[in-house]
Write an enzyme that holds these catalytic residues in place. Structure first.
Site, mmCIF file in Angstrom:
data_model
loop_
_atom_site.group_PDB
_atom_site.id
_atom_site.type_symbol
_atom_site.label_atom_id
_atom_site.label_comp_id
_atom_site.label_asym_id
_atom_site.label_seq_id
_atom_site.Cartn_x
_atom_site.Cartn_y
_atom_site.Cartn_z
ATOM 1 N N TYR A 67 -7.249 32.703 -43.540
ATOM 2 C CA TYR A 67 -5.891 32.136 -43.544
ATOM 3 C C TYR A 67 -5.176 32.446 -44.862
ATOM 4 C CZ TYR A 67 -6.469 30.032 -39.026
ATOM 5 O OH TYR A 67 -6.630 29.873 -37.677
ATOM 6 N N ASP A 104 4.011 31.371 -38.381
ATOM 7 C CA ASP A 104 4.466 32.037 -39.612
ATOM 8 C C ASP A 104 5.735 31.417 -40.204
ATOM 9 O OD1 ASP A 104 5.440 34.768 -37.407
ATOM 10 O OD2 ASP A 104 6.617 33.028 -37.993
ATOM 11 N N HIS A 119 1.897 25.454 -32.271
ATOM 12 C CA HIS A 119 0.573 25.739 -32.832
ATOM 13 C C HIS A 119 0.514 25.490 -34.325
ATOM 14 C CE1 HIS A 119 -0.183 28.553 -29.161
ATOM 15 N NE2 HIS A 119 -0.305 27.270 -28.854
ATOM 16 N N CYS A 147 -9.854 17.988 -50.735
ATOM 17 C CA CYS A 147 -8.787 16.996 -50.806
ATOM 18 C C CYS A 147 -8.964 16.142 -52.062
ATOM 19 C CB CYS A 147 -8.910 16.130 -49.547
ATOM 20 S SG CYS A 147 -7.949 14.625 -49.536
ATOM 21 N N THR A 188 5.414 37.432 -26.075
ATOM 22 C CA THR A 188 4.141 36.737 -25.885
ATOM 23 C C THR A 188 3.410 37.319 -24.678
ATOM 24 O OG1 THR A 188 3.052 34.618 -25.446
ATOM 25 C CG2 THR A 188 5.288 34.883 -24.572
ATOM 26 N N SER A 189 2.090 37.415 -24.833
ATOM 27 C CA SER A 189 1.279 37.988 -23.744
ATOM 28 C C SER A 189 1.040 36.944 -22.664
ATOM 29 C CB SER A 189 -0.073 38.463 -24.304
ATOM 30 O OG SER A 189 -0.741 37.353 -24.894
ATOM 31 N N ASN A 213 9.680 41.574 -23.620
ATOM 32 C CA ASN A 213 8.371 41.861 -24.202
ATOM 33 C C ASN A 213 8.162 43.372 -24.292
ATOM 34 O OD1 ASN A 213 5.987 40.301 -25.161
ATOM 35 N ND2 ASN A 213 4.936 41.640 -23.693
HETATM 36 C C1 BV8 Z 1 -6.377 23.342 -25.814
HETATM 37 C C2 BV8 Z 1 -2.870 28.997 -34.189
HETATM 38 C C3 BV8 Z 1 -7.480 21.406 -25.012
HETATM 39 C C4 BV8 Z 1 -4.092 29.466 -34.909
HETATM 40 C C5 BV8 Z 1 -3.191 29.626 -31.843
HETATM 41 C C6 BV8 Z 1 -9.777 29.491 -20.047
HETATM 42 C C7 BV8 Z 1 -8.634 29.533 -19.272
HETATM 43 C C8 BV8 Z 1 -7.446 28.947 -19.694
HETATM 44 C C9 BV8 Z 1 -7.397 28.306 -20.930
HETATM 45 C C10 BV8 Z 1 -8.536 28.275 -21.685
HETATM 46 C C11 BV8 Z 1 -9.712 28.848 -21.271
HETATM 47 N N1 BV8 Z 1 -10.636 28.662 -22.238
HETATM 48 C C12 BV8 Z 1 -10.087 27.969 -23.252
HETATM 49 C C13 BV8 Z 1 -8.809 27.712 -22.919
HETATM 50 C C14 BV8 Z 1 -7.829 26.982 -23.705
HETATM 51 C C15 BV8 Z 1 -7.348 27.838 -24.858
HETATM 52 C C16 BV8 Z 1 -6.788 29.151 -24.382
HETATM 53 O O1 BV8 Z 1 -5.682 29.210 -23.890
HETATM 54 N N2 BV8 Z 1 -7.582 30.212 -24.560
HETATM 55 C C17 BV8 Z 1 -7.112 31.529 -24.152
HETATM 56 C C18 BV8 Z 1 -7.642 32.573 -25.157
HETATM 57 C C19 BV8 Z 1 -7.600 31.802 -22.742
HETATM 58 N N3 BV8 Z 1 -6.293 27.051 -25.453
HETATM 59 C C20 BV8 Z 1 -6.608 26.167 -26.406
HETATM 60 O O2 BV8 Z 1 -7.717 26.034 -26.860
HETATM 61 C C21 BV8 Z 1 -5.472 25.287 -26.862
HETATM 62 N N4 BV8 Z 1 -5.935 23.938 -26.916
HETATM 63 O O3 BV8 Z 1 -6.374 23.830 -24.717
HETATM 64 O O4 BV8 Z 1 -6.894 22.110 -26.088
HETATM 65 C C22 BV8 Z 1 -7.595 20.027 -25.502
HETATM 66 C C23 BV8 Z 1 -6.776 19.042 -24.929
HETATM 67 C C24 BV8 Z 1 -6.907 17.743 -25.371
HETATM 68 C C25 BV8 Z 1 -7.815 17.409 -26.391
HETATM 69 C C26 BV8 Z 1 -8.602 18.412 -26.974
HETATM 70 C C27 BV8 Z 1 -8.486 19.738 -26.529
HETATM 71 C C28 BV8 Z 1 -5.041 25.678 -28.260
HETATM 72 C C29 BV8 Z 1 -4.336 27.004 -28.205
HETATM 73 C C30 BV8 Z 1 -3.720 27.294 -29.579
HETATM 74 C C31 BV8 Z 1 -4.595 28.257 -30.333
HETATM 75 N N5 BV8 Z 1 -3.954 28.583 -31.623
HETATM 76 N N6 BV8 Z 1 -2.610 29.854 -33.036
HETATM 77 C C32 BV8 Z 1 -3.850 30.749 -35.654
HETATM 78 O O5 BV8 Z 1 -2.755 31.321 -35.551
HETATM 79 O O6 BV8 Z 1 -4.784 31.174 -36.359
HETATM 80 S S1 BV8 Z 1 -2.887 30.688 -30.574
HETATM 81 C C33 BV8 Z 1 -2.602 32.217 -31.232
HETATM 82 O O7 BV8 Z 1 -2.828 33.143 -30.211
HETATM 83 C C34 BV8 Z 1 -1.182 32.457 -31.621
HETATM 84 O O8 BV8 Z 1 -0.563 31.328 -32.190
HETATM 85 C C35 BV8 Z 1 -0.536 32.841 -30.336
HETATM 86 O O9 BV8 Z 1 -0.012 31.717 -29.715
HETATM 87 C C36 BV8 Z 1 -1.677 33.323 -29.528
HETATM 88 C C37 BV8 Z 1 -1.496 34.775 -29.256
HETATM 89 O O10 BV8 Z 1 -0.564 34.809 -28.265
HETATM 90 P P1 BV8 Z 1 0.804 35.629 -28.433
HETATM 91 O O11 BV8 Z 1 1.694 34.928 -29.368
HETATM 92 O O12 BV8 Z 1 1.260 35.868 -27.056
HETATM 93 O O13 BV8 Z 1 0.419 36.957 -29.141
HETATM 94 P P2 BV8 Z 1 -0.266 38.200 -28.452
HETATM 95 O O14 BV8 Z 1 -0.715 39.087 -29.534
HETATM 96 O O15 BV8 Z 1 -1.238 37.718 -27.433
HETATM 97 O O16 BV8 Z 1 0.930 38.898 -27.639
HETATM 98 C C38 BV8 Z 1 2.010 39.448 -28.328
HETATM 99 C C39 BV8 Z 1 2.885 40.085 -27.264
HETATM 100 O O17 BV8 Z 1 4.027 40.621 -27.921
HETATM 101 C C40 BV8 Z 1 2.213 41.245 -26.553
HETATM 102 O O18 BV8 Z 1 2.407 41.098 -25.147
HETATM 103 C C41 BV8 Z 1 2.945 42.485 -27.068
HETATM 104 O O19 BV8 Z 1 3.131 43.459 -26.050
HETATM 105 C C42 BV8 Z 1 4.277 41.917 -27.445
HETATM 106 N N7 BV8 Z 1 4.945 42.619 -28.532
HETATM 107 C C43 BV8 Z 1 4.399 43.239 -29.604
HETATM 108 N N8 BV8 Z 1 5.393 43.715 -30.396
HETATM 109 C C44 BV8 Z 1 6.567 43.369 -29.822
HETATM 110 C C45 BV8 Z 1 6.297 42.671 -28.633
HETATM 111 N N9 BV8 Z 1 7.270 42.193 -27.829
HETATM 112 C C46 BV8 Z 1 8.541 42.413 -28.211
HETATM 113 N N10 BV8 Z 1 8.882 43.074 -29.343
HETATM 114 C C47 BV8 Z 1 7.930 43.559 -30.165
HETATM 115 N N11 BV8 Z 1 8.276 44.210 -31.276
HETATM 116 ZN ZN ZN Z 2 -8.739 13.802 -47.510
#
Ligand code: BV8
Ligand code: ZN
Length: 245
Positions: A67, A104, A119, A147, A188-189, A213
């Site tokens: 990070y 960001d 997020h 802390c 977003t993907s 996208n």
């Molecule tokens: C939760 C912070 C429950 C951290 C992030 C199986 C099935 C379904 C769901 C799940 C599963 N197994 C687990 C899950 C849940 C899981 C999940 O969804 N997993 C995925 C991988 C399947 N979700 C979670 O765990 C969430 N929490 O469910 O909790 C719960 C409920 C109650 C109590 C306790 C628990 C938490 C999800 C949040 C994770 N944190 N970020 C960090 O940043 O380090 S997510 C992280 O990945 C990013 O923040 C972002 O959101 C994500 C990536 O996604 P995108 O933003 O879409 O980025 P990506 O690269 O994928 O795509 C970019 C797109 O842009 C592409 O399509 C590309 O073509 C396009 N692009 C590129 N350049 C351009 C462009 N488009 C236009 N112009 C350009 N120039």
């Molecule tokens: Zn503390």
């Protein structure tokens, strides 16, 4: 891009618009998306393997350093024309909600006001025990800073995989998606849940769903309009076509 005239006309009269953004919107600011391969020292890790409480428990220093490396990259990043086009949309549309998966902080940096950070934000650091936020911490390169209240390990204030999203932001996002006339999914993907379900909530409420996208996504077959290209180019063109013609 030649936007369809019915789409342009609809946007000029739309009162409630929601935009969901992902890492693609920050790509033209020089920030890698999650799907982009990581570089250098981090190339050997998948983001999902580092962005989790398990990873932090197992290797806190490795996760903390990842990070710190990303915060450095963001320090040099500036909003791109796509971010500024979204600021102009917020100023032109009576009821505009910007929901972002990005950590960001570039939307606020560009001037967007009504932003829901689903997020968290990588610039904010909190204690993993007592939750206290802090702006400053020691730069000891050997250990994760602790802390000064309770001695707990500090961590970025982002939502890790397996962690719940901030309740307030998620509820506001679902409410907005259900009430809007137009829902944009931009850069977003559409893989990560529950953010990816917002477009379906909008669709079920009868909103016009629009995807901007670089490439097709699992959402593409279910949207009313899909414009594939760079958001930093398409968004300013859209703003010009609707509000500055
Ligand atoms: C939760 C912070 C429950 C951290 C992030 C199986 C099935 C379904 C769901 C799940 C599963 N197994 C687990 C899950 C849940 C899981 C999940 O969804 N997993 C995925 C991988 C399947 N979700 C979670 O765990 C969430 N929490 O469910 O909790 C719960 C409920 C109650 C109590 C306790 C628990 C938490 C999800 C949040 C994770 N944190 N970020 C960090 O940043 O380090 S997510 C992280 O990945 C990013 O923040 C972002 O959101 C994500 C990536 O996604 P995108 O933003 O879409 O980025 P990506 O690269 O994928 O795509 C970019 C797109 O842009 C592409 O399509 C590309 O073509 C396009 N692009 C590129 N350049 C351009 C462009 N488009 C236009 N112009 C350009 N120039
Ligand atoms: Zn503390």
């Amino acid at each position: 891009m030649n936007f369809p005239s019915d789409f342009i006309r609809f946007l000029t009269t739309a009162e409630q618009v929601v935009v969901l953004t992902g890492a693609g919107v920050s790509q033209e600011s020089g920030l890698r998306t999650f799907r982009d391969a990581q570089t250098g020292l981090w190339a050997q890790y998948k983001p999902e393997d580092l962005a989790s409480p398990e990873a932090f428990a197992r290797a806190p220093k490795l996760v903390w350093d990842w990070y710190a490396w990303r915060r450095e990259a963001i320090k040099g990043a500036r909003p791109n024309p796509g971010h500024y086009a979204l600021v102009e949309m917020e100023n032109r549309i009576p009821n505009f909600t910007l929901i972002t998966q990005n950590v960001d902080g570039l939307h606020r940096f560009a001037g967007s006001k009504n932003v829901l950070e689903l997020h968290g934000n990588i610039q904010r650091v909190r204690c993993s025990e007592c939750g206290m936020f802090t702006e400053t911490w020691g730069d000891d390169t050997e250990a994760v800073p602790v802390c000064h209240e309770c001695g707990g390990l500090l961590r970025p204030d982002v939502v890790w995989f397996g962690e719940a999203l901030p309740r307030g932001e998620l509820e506001a996002a679902v409410r907005a998606a259900r009430a809007c006339q137009v829902f944009f999914s931009i850069g977003t993907s559409g893989v990560v849940q529950p953010a990816a379900s917002l477009a379906h909530a909008a669709r079920n409420n009868g909103s016009v769903v629009v995807e901007i996208n670089a490439e097709p996504t699992p959402l593409t077959p279910r949207v009313d309009y899909a414009f594939h290209g760079k958001s930093g180019e398409l968004l300013p063109e859209l703003v010009k076509a609707v509000w500055r013609n």
